[in-house]
Enzyme design. Structure first.
Site, mmCIF file in Angstrom:
data_model
loop_
_atom_site.group_PDB
_atom_site.id
_atom_site.type_symbol
_atom_site.label_atom_id
_atom_site.label_comp_id
_atom_site.label_asym_id
_atom_site.label_seq_id
_atom_site.Cartn_x
_atom_site.Cartn_y
_atom_site.Cartn_z
ATOM 1 N N GLU A 125 1.647 3.788 3.032
ATOM 2 C CA GLU A 125 2.054 3.262 4.336
ATOM 3 C C GLU A 125 3.580 3.303 4.453
ATOM 4 O O GLU A 125 4.269 2.284 4.470
ATOM 5 C CB GLU A 125 1.451 1.862 4.502
ATOM 6 C CG GLU A 125 -0.078 1.938 4.534
ATOM 7 C CD GLU A 125 -0.806 0.610 4.358
ATOM 8 O OE1 GLU A 125 -0.171 -0.456 4.425
ATOM 9 O OE2 GLU A 125 -2.045 0.643 4.156
ATOM 10 N N HIS A 134 0.860 -1.182 0.000
ATOM 11 C CA HIS A 134 0.000 0.000 0.000
ATOM 12 C C HIS A 134 0.897 1.233 0.000
ATOM 13 O O HIS A 134 1.726 1.408 0.900
ATOM 14 C CB HIS A 134 -0.946 -0.008 1.204
ATOM 15 C CG HIS A 134 -2.055 -0.994 1.048
ATOM 16 N ND1 HIS A 134 -2.587 -1.702 2.082
ATOM 17 C CD2 HIS A 134 -2.735 -1.383 -0.074
ATOM 18 C CE1 HIS A 134 -3.560 -2.486 1.622
ATOM 19 N NE2 HIS A 134 -3.660 -2.307 0.321
ATOM 20 N N HIS A 190 2.211 -3.554 6.950
ATOM 21 C CA HIS A 190 1.189 -2.537 6.650
ATOM 22 C C HIS A 190 1.143 -1.521 7.786
ATOM 23 O O HIS A 190 1.743 -1.692 8.827
ATOM 24 C CB HIS A 190 -0.201 -3.188 6.542
ATOM 25 C CG HIS A 190 -0.404 -3.969 5.293
ATOM 26 N ND1 HIS A 190 -1.185 -3.534 4.258
ATOM 27 C CD2 HIS A 190 0.091 -5.174 4.902
ATOM 28 C CE1 HIS A 190 -1.178 -4.432 3.294
ATOM 29 N NE2 HIS A 190 -0.414 -5.436 3.652
ATOM 30 N N ARG A 218 -3.204 4.862 -2.247
ATOM 31 C CA ARG A 218 -3.080 3.522 -1.681
ATOM 32 C C ARG A 218 -2.776 2.446 -2.740
ATOM 33 O O ARG A 218 -2.023 1.503 -2.492
ATOM 34 C CB ARG A 218 -4.410 3.178 -1.004
ATOM 35 C CG ARG A 218 -4.622 1.712 -0.622
ATOM 36 C CD ARG A 218 -6.003 1.562 -0.024
ATOM 37 N NE ARG A 218 -6.456 0.174 0.128
ATOM 38 C CZ ARG A 218 -6.320 -0.530 1.234
ATOM 39 N NH1 ARG A 218 -5.727 -0.007 2.275
ATOM 40 N NH2 ARG A 218 -6.779 -1.766 1.306
ATOM 41 N N GLU A 221 0.166 -4.791 11.047
ATOM 42 C CA GLU A 221 -0.219 -3.374 10.931
ATOM 43 C C GLU A 221 0.548 -2.608 12.004
ATOM 44 O O GLU A 221 0.324 -2.806 13.196
ATOM 45 C CB GLU A 221 -1.728 -3.201 11.177
ATOM 46 C CG GLU A 221 -2.618 -3.950 10.206
ATOM 47 C CD GLU A 221 -2.913 -3.174 8.923
ATOM 48 O OE1 GLU A 221 -2.442 -2.026 8.788
ATOM 49 O OE2 GLU A 221 -3.615 -3.745 8.070
HETATM 50 O O1 0X9 Z 1 -7.127 -3.947 4.144
HETATM 51 C C1 0X9 Z 1 -5.953 -4.310 4.052
HETATM 52 O O2 0X9 Z 1 -5.435 -4.655 2.986
HETATM 53 C C2 0X9 Z 1 -5.089 -4.351 5.312
HETATM 54 N N1 0X9 Z 1 -5.304 -3.160 6.108
HETATM 55 S S1 0X9 Z 1 -4.760 -1.716 5.550
HETATM 56 O O3 0X9 Z 1 -5.300 -0.696 6.420
HETATM 57 N N2 0X9 Z 1 -3.199 -1.643 5.684
HETATM 58 O O4 0X9 Z 1 -5.140 -1.566 4.198
HETATM 59 C C3 0X9 Z 1 -5.475 -5.560 6.106
HETATM 60 C C4 0X9 Z 1 -5.265 -6.856 5.397
HETATM 61 C C5 0X9 Z 1 -5.634 -7.999 6.268
HETATM 62 N N3 0X9 Z 1 -5.167 -9.240 5.801
HETATM 63 C C6 0X9 Z 1 -5.965 -10.141 5.187
HETATM 64 N N4 0X9 Z 1 -7.145 -9.834 4.819
HETATM 65 N N5 0X9 Z 1 -5.508 -11.316 4.993
HETATM 66 ZN ZN ZN Z 2 -2.029 -1.678 4.034
#
Ligand code: 0X9
Ligand code: ZN
Length: 428
Positions: free
Chosen positions: A183, A180, A307, A236, A384
């Site tokens: 980040e 992303h 992340h 993003r 995260e």
């Molecule tokens: O939404 C996402 O891709 C991640 N959070 S973010 O705020 N950095 O965008 C979380 C991803 C969680 N992991 C899985 N879904 N496996």
């Molecule tokens: Zn992310």
């Protein structure tokens, strides 16, 4: 006196209006008086009502979502509608970033001030700086390090990685970072870890560095990352245009071919921040990850996707909260080891852990699920990083080293626990 006040007020209002309407100077998108709110809710109905706000991308941008709250960035002109929606949903909203542009400006000033120094972690480095630093590392440590190329991005940038291996027969740990674009703390942390693995004299760090083979990709979403440095700090996604929309980019963390677009784990709307793409692996960056990781999967015991933000350790599954992986108990034990170690560290930072869909939201097609489900990598997490919303994605550079230090402490505990549970045995 009265006239002066009226005049100043009119000027202030004009400034807000211009900021909102123009939103761009110097080729960079500006976020003057864009505020970020934490919205607390109790029911799914409330959540769905509020989620609809994010469809108006001009005025509302979702920064973070959890089971009981949303973080939404609101433009000055969207404020009245936002207040009405929150009222209608019977939820409560609290402002925690009053002016996003102010944070970006502080960050830009700090980056400029530190630019005269060598590559370091008092600022966020650009892709060119990271690549020059990688070249320097490769030249200085030719025996231990090896560069690898993951592939080319949509805009034809080379996606680079670094392998660190002190000896043969080590279990492999893959670190994917900055998938992303906005980040930035992720690539800052990944590069700091590389530096520690090569230079630290702390015996615990030496053991960690030398008893694993590290495959580290500091910036996976290279096009998006450059775009955040040059045009839009809050970008993003990737930068590949869509065939069906004027909106650009795909959420690369929804683009892996694992339960791709299943349930509501990703959006089919090209304008959404979590757009899954026209097909799985439509993004060259993600196809490149798949080809490279696929080619070394027997050497990999652990996959970590870096992340930000919200201080979480997320295991599979992301696509459903109705099923859990076979080794879920072990995944939780390993996550607890990480969390406990980080919390015991002087900063006392608290990480929560659980499955991604269990404690956050359904998100299909993400790296750690794909690594777990399709590549047989049984220890696979999304981490995260800091913070929990005070600064969100625009985390001041003074946090880089503390965040990286606690990550290092967490990794030591995580890999120790993996070892004792038998996950670091060689597969080849
Ligand atoms: O939404 C996402 O891709 C991640 N959070 S973010 O705020 N950095 O965008 C979380 C991803 C969680 N992991 C899985 N879904 N496996
Ligand atoms: Zn992310």
């Amino acid at each position: 006196m009265g006239d002066t006040f009226t005049c100043l007020l009119a000027l202030a209002l004009l400034h807000v209006a211009l900021g909102a309407a123009v939103g761009q100077t110097d080729g960079r998108i500006r976020y003057d008086n864009y505020a970020v709110y934490k919205v607390k809710y109790e029911s799914l109905g409330q959540r769905n009502l509020l989620r609809q706000l994010a469809e108006d991308r001009e005025n509302f941008r979702l920064w973070h979502e959890a089971k009981d709250e949303l973080h939404v960035m609101v433009s000055p002109s969207g404020l009245a509608e936002f207040q009405a929606e929150v009222l209608q949903a019977n939820a409560t909203a609290k402002i925690f970033i009053p002016n996003v542009q102010e944070l970006i400006d502080i960050e830009t000033t700090e980056n400029a001030r530190a630019t005269s120094e060598d590559f370091g972690w008092k600022k966020y480095n650009s892709l060119a700086e990271i690549e020059a630093w990688l070249d320097d590392i490769l030249a200085r440590y030719p025996v231990i390090t090896e560069g690898f190329v993951l592939g080319q991005s949509y805009e034809n940038r080379t996606i680079r990685g670094l392998k660190i291996s002190y000896k043969s027969g080590n279990p492999g740990v893959f670190i994917e970072s900055n998938i992303h674009a906005r980040e930035w703390i992720t690539s800052a942390t990944a590069t700091w870890l590389i530096h520690q693995f090569l230079t630290s004299e702390d015996p615990l760090v030496r053991t960690l560095a030398e008893s694993h083979d590290w495959y580290i990709v500091p910036v996976l979403n290279v096009d998006g990352f450059v775009y955040t440095h040059e045009k839009d700090r809050m970008w993003r996604k990737t930068r590949q245009p869509s065939a069906i929309s004027s909106c650009i980019g795909v959420d690369p963390n929804r683009n892996y071919d694992s339960h791709w677009m299943e349930n509501d784990g990703a959006s089919s709307n090209p304008c959404a921040e979590n757009y899954g793409g026209p097909r799985a692996f439509s993004e060259p960056e993600i196809q490149a990850m798949s080809d490279f990781v696929g080619s070394i999967k027997t050497k990999l015991n652990v996959m970590l996707a870096f992340h930000s933000y919200s201080q979480l350790l997320l295991s599979p599954y992301g696509h459903t909260d109705e099923e859990f992986p076979d080794n879920y108990d072990d995944l939780m034990e390993v996550a607890k080891a990480y969390g406990d170690a980080v919390e015991a560290f002087p900063y006392g930072t608290v990480y929560r852990y659980g499955s991604a869909a269990g404690i956050l939201y359904t998100a299909s097609g993400a790296t750690n699920d794909w690594a777990y489900n399709e590549q047989g990598i049984e220890i696979s997490y999304t981490i995260e990083f800091r913070d929990t919303g005070r600064y969100g994605f625009v985390l001041p550079p003074v946090h880089i080293v503390p965040n990286a230090e606690e990550t290092l402490i967490g990794l030591i505990a995580l890999l120790d626990k993996c070892k004792s549970l038998g996950y670091l045995n060689l597969k080849y």
